[in-house]
Design a protein around this motif. Structure first.
Motif, PDB file in Angstrom:
ATOM      1  N   MET A   1       0.880  -1.522  -0.157  1.00 43.43           N
ATOM      2  CA  MET A   1       0.529   0.162   0.367  1.00 43.43           C
ATOM      3  C   MET A   1       1.121   1.435  -0.269  1.00 43.43           C
ATOM      4  N   LYS A   2       1.241   1.795  -0.818  1.00 41.25           N
ATOM      5  CA  LYS A   2       1.602   3.374  -0.964  1.00 41.25           C
ATOM      6  C   LYS A   2       0.728   4.019  -0.153  1.00 41.25           C
ATOM      7  N   VAL A   3       0.734   4.927   0.410  1.00 41.84           N
ATOM      8  CA  VAL A   3       1.342   5.782   1.591  1.00 41.84           C
ATOM      9  C   VAL A   3       1.183   6.900   1.233  1.00 41.84           C
ATOM     10  N   PRO A   4       0.588   8.302   0.827  1.00 41.85           N
ATOM     11  CA  PRO A   4       0.525   9.715   0.194  1.00 41.85           C
ATOM     12  C   PRO A   4       1.127  10.412   2.165  1.00 41.85           C
ATOM     13  N   THR A   5       1.880  11.381   1.751  1.00 39.39           N
ATOM     14  CA  THR A   5       1.987  12.630   2.164  1.00 39.39           C
ATOM     15  C   THR A   5       0.743  13.302   2.398  1.00 39.39           C
ATOM     16  N   LEU A   6       0.350  13.871   3.747  1.00 38.01           N
ATOM     17  CA  LEU A   6      -1.424  14.522   3.838  1.00 38.01           C
ATOM     18  C   LEU A   6      -1.052  15.441   3.851  1.00 38.01           C
ATOM     19  N   GLU A   7      -0.869  16.629   3.554  1.00 41.34           N
ATOM     20  CA  GLU A   7      -0.456  18.167   3.892  1.00 41.34           C
ATOM     21  C   GLU A   7      -1.198  19.287   3.772  1.00 41.34           C
ATOM     22  N   ASN A   8      -1.189  20.237   4.635  1.00 44.02           N
ATOM     23  CA  ASN A   8      -1.868  21.929   4.612  1.00 44.02           C
ATOM     24  C   ASN A   8      -0.919  22.344   4.717  1.00 44.02           C
ATOM     25  N   HIS A   9      -1.417  23.879   4.750  1.00 45.33           N
ATOM     26  CA  HIS A   9      -0.543  25.181   4.912  1.00 45.33           C
ATOM     27  C   HIS A   9      -0.254  25.065   6.734  1.00 45.33           C
ATOM     28  N   ARG A  10      -0.625  24.117   7.294  1.00 43.31           N
ATOM     29  CA  ARG A  10      -0.091  23.980   8.736  1.00 43.31           C
ATOM     30  C   ARG A  10       0.354  22.699   9.235  1.00 43.31           C
ATOM     31  N   VAL A  11      -0.230  21.288   8.145  1.00 41.98           N
ATOM     32  CA  VAL A  11       0.634  20.338   8.734  1.00 41.98           C
ATOM     33  C   VAL A  11       1.276  19.809   7.851  1.00 41.98           C
ATOM     34  N   LYS A  12       2.077  18.753   8.374  1.00 46.67           N
ATOM     35  CA  LYS A  12       1.640  17.419   7.523  1.00 46.67           C
ATOM     36  C   LYS A  12       2.158  16.095   8.007  1.00 46.67           C
ATOM     37  N   LEU A  13       1.856  15.150   7.458  1.00 51.73           N
ATOM     38  CA  LEU A  13       1.502  13.943   7.927  1.00 51.73           C
ATOM     39  C   LEU A  13       2.453  12.699   7.512  1.00 51.73           C
ATOM     40  N   SER A  14       3.461  12.072   7.436  1.00 54.51           N
ATOM     41  CA  SER A  14       4.102  11.547   6.331  1.00 54.51           C
ATOM     42  C   SER A  14       4.111  10.093   7.512  1.00 54.51           C
ATOM     43  N   LEU A  15       4.713   8.908   6.426  1.00 54.52           N
ATOM     44  CA  LEU A  15       4.162   7.669   6.912  1.00 54.52           C
ATOM     45  C   LEU A  15       5.279   7.791   8.257  1.00 54.52           C
ATOM     46  N   LEU A  16       4.965   7.060   9.243  1.00 58.16           N
ATOM     47  CA  LEU A  16       6.044   7.066  10.336  1.00 58.16           C
ATOM     48  C   LEU A  16       6.718   5.460  10.267  1.00 58.16           C
ATOM     49  N   ASP A  17       8.062   5.628  10.485  1.00 62.55           N
ATOM     50  CA  ASP A  17       8.947   4.996  10.508  1.00 62.55           C
ATOM     51  C   ASP A  17      10.059   4.628  11.318  1.00 62.55           C
ATOM     52  N   LEU A  18      10.824   3.110  11.544  1.00 64.32           N
ATOM     53  CA  LEU A  18      11.726   3.683  11.909  1.00 64.32           C
ATOM     54  C   LEU A  18      12.824   4.328  11.767  1.00 64.32           C
ATOM     55  N   SER A  19      12.992   4.621  10.254  1.00 62.00           N
ATOM     56  CA  SER A  19      13.392   6.069   9.991  1.00 62.00           C
ATOM     57  C   SER A  19      13.901   6.779  10.262  1.00 62.00           C
ATOM     58  N   ASN A  20      12.514   7.183  10.899  1.00 67.04           N
ATOM     59  CA  ASN A  20      12.034   8.921  11.013  1.00 67.04           C
ATOM     60  C   ASN A  20      12.177   9.135  12.926  1.00 67.04           C
ATOM     61  N   TYR A  21      11.576   7.387  13.438  1.00 64.01           N
ATOM     62  CA  TYR A  21      10.571   8.346  14.480  1.00 64.01           C
ATOM     63  C   TYR A  21      11.356   8.729  16.094  1.00 64.01           C
TER      64      TYR A  21
END
Length: 190
Positions: A1-21
């Motif tokens: 499953m490809k997860v897009p980044t959800l984003e607007n002018h205030r917030v950015k939601l990116s896939l949480l994983d072991l590379s960024n936690y």
């Protein structure tokens, strides 16, 4: 499953994983972030295990965990997730949300939830989104109610917390056919 980044002018939601936690390590140590949750995140080991569980659920196609970046503060703020995803019945939960104390009450959570609800109903075309909140967590209950979700009932003593307390969970729901009205009334101006 490809997860897009959800984003607007205030917030950015990116896939949480072991590379960024690790961006969340300092925030996770703040007291009482998950006091109503069965999760433990306040040590590096606990946080890594928490994220590993989310990643495992992602690979089993039952969750989509996000790391939260607050654009206004130019800082990572916490995490949130779609969970208990039931693809057949088109029902999912939004939860596992915790953001640092400095981000609470700033409107960040409302922006996060708008993006998530929009994605759930408009892109994934799910029929229902549910939220489960500890009955004692009045602040979170009010936040979910403010989003336009309906209290559907209370599951009594359904989750064992780390301190041995058996919490009762308020079950809130939002239906796909309710979303257009909620979107224009609750989220006007987004």
């Amino acid at each position: 499953m490809k997860v897009p980044t959800l984003e607007n002018h205030r917030v950015k939601l990116s896939l949480l994983d072991l590379s960024n936690y690790k961006h969340l390590s300092d925030i996770a140590q703040q007291p009482n972030l998950v006091q109503y949750s069965p999760s433990k995140i306040d040590t590096p080991e606990d946080l890594k295990e928490y994220v590993q569980t989310a990643v495992d659920d992602y690979y089993h196609n039952t969750a989509i965990p996000f790391i939260v970046f607050d654009k206004q503060a130019n800082a990572y703020a916490g995490c949130t997730r779609f969970g208990f995803i039931n693809w057949q019945n088109k029902v999912m939960h939004i939860g596992w949300t915790w953001i640092g104390n400095g981000f609470q009450g700033t409107g960040l959570n409302t922006h996060m939830k708008f993006l998530m609800l929009q994605y759930a109903f408009e892109i994934l075309e799910f029929d229902k989104v549910e939220f489960r909140v500890d009955e004692r967590n009045i602040r979170s209950r009010k936040a979910v109610e403010k989003l336009g979700a309906t209290l559907e009932g209370i599951l009594r003593k359904d989750i064992l917390l780390l301190d041995g307390f058996k919490r009762s969970s308020c079950c809130y729901g939002m239906l796909k056919e309710e979303w257009p009205t909620i979107k224009t009334t609750v989220f006007e101006g987004f």
